[in-house]
Design an enzyme around this catalytic site. Structure first.
Site, short mmCIF file in Angstrom:
data_model
loop_
_atom_site.label_atom_id
_atom_site.label_comp_id
_atom_site.label_asym_id
_atom_site.label_seq_id
_atom_site.Cartn_x
_atom_site.Cartn_y
_atom_site.Cartn_z
N GLN A 16 -24.94 3.45 -2.43
CA GLN A 16 -23.72 4.28 -2.40
C GLN A 16 -23.28 4.72 -3.79
O GLN A 16 -22.99 5.88 -4.02
CB GLN A 16 -22.53 3.47 -1.92
N GLN A 113 -33.60 -9.14 -14.39
CA GLN A 113 -33.40 -7.87 -15.12
C GLN A 113 -33.05 -8.12 -16.59
O GLN A 113 -33.41 -7.32 -17.45
CB GLN A 113 -32.33 -7.03 -14.40
N ASN A 132 -21.62 -6.94 -8.44
CA ASN A 132 -20.68 -8.07 -8.44
C ASN A 132 -21.32 -9.43 -8.23
O ASN A 132 -22.35 -9.51 -7.59
CB ASN A 132 -19.63 -7.84 -7.35
N ASP A 160 -10.53 -0.97 -12.32
CA ASP A 160 -9.25 -1.68 -12.18
C ASP A 160 -8.16 -1.00 -13.00
O ASP A 160 -7.02 -0.86 -12.57
CB ASP A 160 -9.42 -3.14 -12.61
N HIS A 188 -13.15 -9.21 -13.20
CA HIS A 188 -13.04 -8.17 -12.16
C HIS A 188 -12.97 -8.91 -10.82
O HIS A 188 -13.97 -9.06 -10.11
CB HIS A 188 -14.23 -7.22 -12.22
P1 NAD Z 1 -25.26 -0.47 -1.79
O1 NAD Z 1 -25.65 -1.58 -0.88
O2 NAD Z 1 -24.85 0.84 -1.21
O3 NAD Z 1 -26.45 -0.17 -2.80
C1 NAD Z 1 -27.05 -1.17 -3.53
C2 NAD Z 1 -28.46 -0.71 -3.81
O4 NAD Z 1 -29.03 -1.65 -4.70
C3 NAD Z 1 -29.36 -0.67 -2.57
O5 NAD Z 1 -29.98 0.60 -2.48
C4 NAD Z 1 -30.36 -1.80 -2.80
O6 NAD Z 1 -31.65 -1.51 -2.29
C5 NAD Z 1 -30.36 -1.85 -4.33
N1 NAD Z 1 -30.80 -3.13 -4.88
C6 NAD Z 1 -30.56 -4.38 -4.42
N2 NAD Z 1 -31.18 -5.27 -5.19
C7 NAD Z 1 -31.80 -4.59 -6.17
C8 NAD Z 1 -32.62 -4.96 -7.26
N3 NAD Z 1 -32.94 -6.24 -7.49
N4 NAD Z 1 -33.10 -3.99 -8.06
C9 NAD Z 1 -32.81 -2.69 -7.84
N5 NAD Z 1 -32.07 -2.28 -6.80
C10 NAD Z 1 -31.57 -3.22 -5.98
O7 NAD Z 1 -24.13 -1.07 -2.74
P2 NAD Z 1 -23.09 -0.24 -3.66
O8 NAD Z 1 -21.91 0.09 -2.82
O9 NAD Z 1 -23.80 0.82 -4.38
O10 NAD Z 1 -22.60 -1.41 -4.65
C11 NAD Z 1 -23.48 -1.98 -5.59
C12 NAD Z 1 -22.81 -3.13 -6.31
O11 NAD Z 1 -21.69 -2.67 -7.08
C13 NAD Z 1 -22.24 -4.21 -5.39
O12 NAD Z 1 -22.51 -5.49 -5.93
C14 NAD Z 1 -20.75 -3.94 -5.39
O13 NAD Z 1 -20.00 -5.08 -5.06
C15 NAD Z 1 -20.56 -3.53 -6.83
N6 NAD Z 1 -19.35 -2.78 -7.17
C16 NAD Z 1 -18.74 -3.10 -8.34
C17 NAD Z 1 -17.61 -2.40 -8.74
C18 NAD Z 1 -16.93 -2.73 -10.03
O14 NAD Z 1 -15.84 -2.18 -10.29
N7 NAD Z 1 -17.46 -3.58 -10.88
C19 NAD Z 1 -17.09 -1.39 -7.92
C20 NAD Z 1 -17.74 -1.10 -6.72
C21 NAD Z 1 -18.87 -1.81 -6.35
C1 LMR Z 2 -14.26 -2.87 -6.11
O1 LMR Z 2 -13.42 -3.34 -6.88
O2 LMR Z 2 -14.03 -1.89 -5.38
C2 LMR Z 2 -15.64 -3.47 -6.09
O3 LMR Z 2 -15.72 -4.58 -6.93
C3 LMR Z 2 -16.12 -3.75 -4.73
C4 LMR Z 2 -15.43 -4.95 -4.12
O4 LMR Z 2 -16.14 -5.84 -3.65
O5 LMR Z 2 -14.20 -4.99 -4.14
#
Ligand code: NAD
Ligand code: LMR
Length: 329
Positions: A16, A113, A132, A160, A188
């Site tokens: 996503q 990684q 996360n 945030d 976070h």
């Molecule tokens: P998603 O499930 O839509 O996409 C994740 C993608 O990562 C998938 O396509 C999956 O195949 C791939 N993936 C998984 N393991 C992998 C690896 N070892 N190497 C390469 N690719 C890999 O998830 P998303 O909605 O894109 O969210 C991704 C991450 O970001 C989640 O951990 C989510 O909680 C985090 N997130 C963090 C914040 C923030 O503010 N820090 C905000 C939103 C989401």
């Molecule tokens: C967010 O803050 O939207 C991301 O960290 C996704 C989550 O798990 O809340």
């Protein structure tokens, strides 16, 4: 004129956030109109076909700045000579989970990684962790990437910060640009502290302009802390476009000198500033000179703020303890 070129590795390219992020990078929003971009996408083997679909769409946008796109399921290959690594790929939380519940699920990704970055990325590579729990995942990557300066590891707390600004706009109806210096401290997570005491609105202390300290201490903080969960509840999926937007904002902020009165939120390696345990990846008020960053060192913290910041530090110490044995292997 010298041509600038940057190689950006993005993990989780078929996810996503990947879908919301890659097109904006390729359009030049992250590095500006004078810099060509090479995208290097990392995905799991089972998602490589989906990533190739994203590549086709990127090609079909005919972005003038997008010089090349590579796709791989090998971190060593994807990170080779990268200037930036945006570590998004990992499992998102579902309804009812806290982000730290993902530690066991995602930590191995960042060990692998971190090692790969150390082996094949540029020594100057900057690494922004989104997956996360992002502070602790960035900590893991920093610890395992022995050849890269710990100061090059970051975790995203700009989302945030943006949420905090949005809440103040909704409460006060002032334009967003009237608010300054509202930054996030800590993890976070649900312990983060959006520091309204050091923020201003049109140059006045924000607490005077809002004139509702109880709301700031309770509802405001909680709304910012719980916004991710509220989005998961509403969408059934975690935030994506706003997360991608915050990634763009963060890289822009690091690459451009911060205006004199400003600061921004970024989880960076602690040097012990404000008494925070050295080595933790902790969100501080940060400034950049366009090449390097520093923690803003002279902000006053009252008892309330100090308590909140300590709570978040405690949570990060617990997360560090939970992954300690993995780093010893
Ligand atoms: P998603 O499930 O839509 O996409 C994740 C993608 O990562 C998938 O396509 C999956 O195949 C791939 N993936 C998984 N393991 C992998 C690896 N070892 N190497 C390469 N690719 C890999 O998830 P998303 O909605 O894109 O969210 C991704 C991450 O970001 C989640 O951990 C989510 O909680 C985090 N997130 C963090 C914040 C923030 O503010 N820090 C905000 C939103 C989401
Ligand atoms: C967010 O803050 O939207 C991301 O960290 C996704 C989550 O798990 O809340």
């Amino acid at each position: 004129m010298k041509e600038n070129r940057v190689k950006v590795a993005v993990t989780g390219a078929a996810g996503q956030i990947g879908y919301a992020l890659l097109f904006r990078i390729a359009a030049g929003e992250m590095f500006g109109p004078g810099t060509k971009v090479i995208l290097s996408l990392l995905e799991l083997p089972q998602a490589i076909d989906a990533a190739k679909g994203v590549v086709m769409e990127l090609q079909d946008c005919a972005f003038p700045l997008l010089e090349n796109i590579e796709v791989s399921d090998s971190p060593e290959v994807a990170f080779a000579d990268a200037d930036w690594a945006l570590l998004v790929g990992s499992v998102p939380r579902k309804k009812g989970m806290e982000r730290k519940d993902l530690i066991k699920i995602n930590s191995q990704i960042f060990i692998e990684q971190g090692k790969a970055l150390s082996q094949t990325a540029r020594k100057t590579c900057k690494v922004l962790v989104v997956g996360n729990p992002c502070n602790t995942n960035a900590f893991i990557a920093k610890e395992t990437a022995r050849n890269i300066d710990p100061r090059n590891f970051f975790a995203l707390t700009m989302l945030d910060q943006n949420r905090a600004y949005a809440q103040i706009v909704q409460k006060t109806k002032v334009p967003l640009t009237a608010i300054e210096g509202l930054v996030i401290w800590g993890n976070h997570s649900a312990t983060q502290f959006p520091d309204f005491y050091n923020a201003t609105i049109k140059g006045r202390p924000l607490i005077d302009a809002v004139a509702d300290e109880e709301w700031l201490q309770k509802d405001f903080i909680q709304k910012v802390q719980q916004r991710g969960a509220a989005i998961i509840h509403a969408r059934g999926l975690s935030s994506a476009a706003s997360a991608a937007n915050a990634v763009i904002n963060t890289v822009q902020k690091l690459l451009n000198p911060t205006a004199s009165a400003e600061r921004f939120s970024l989880a960076v390696v602690s040097d012990g500033s404000y008494g925070i345990e050295k080595g933790l990846i902790f969100s501080f008020p940060v400034r950049s000179n366009g090449k390097d960053w520093e923690i803003v060192s002279d902000l006053p913290l009252n008892e309330f703020s100090q308590k909140k910041i300590k709570e978040s530090e405690q949570e990060l110490l617990q997360e560090r303890a939970a992954i300690k044995s993995l780093l010893e292997k």
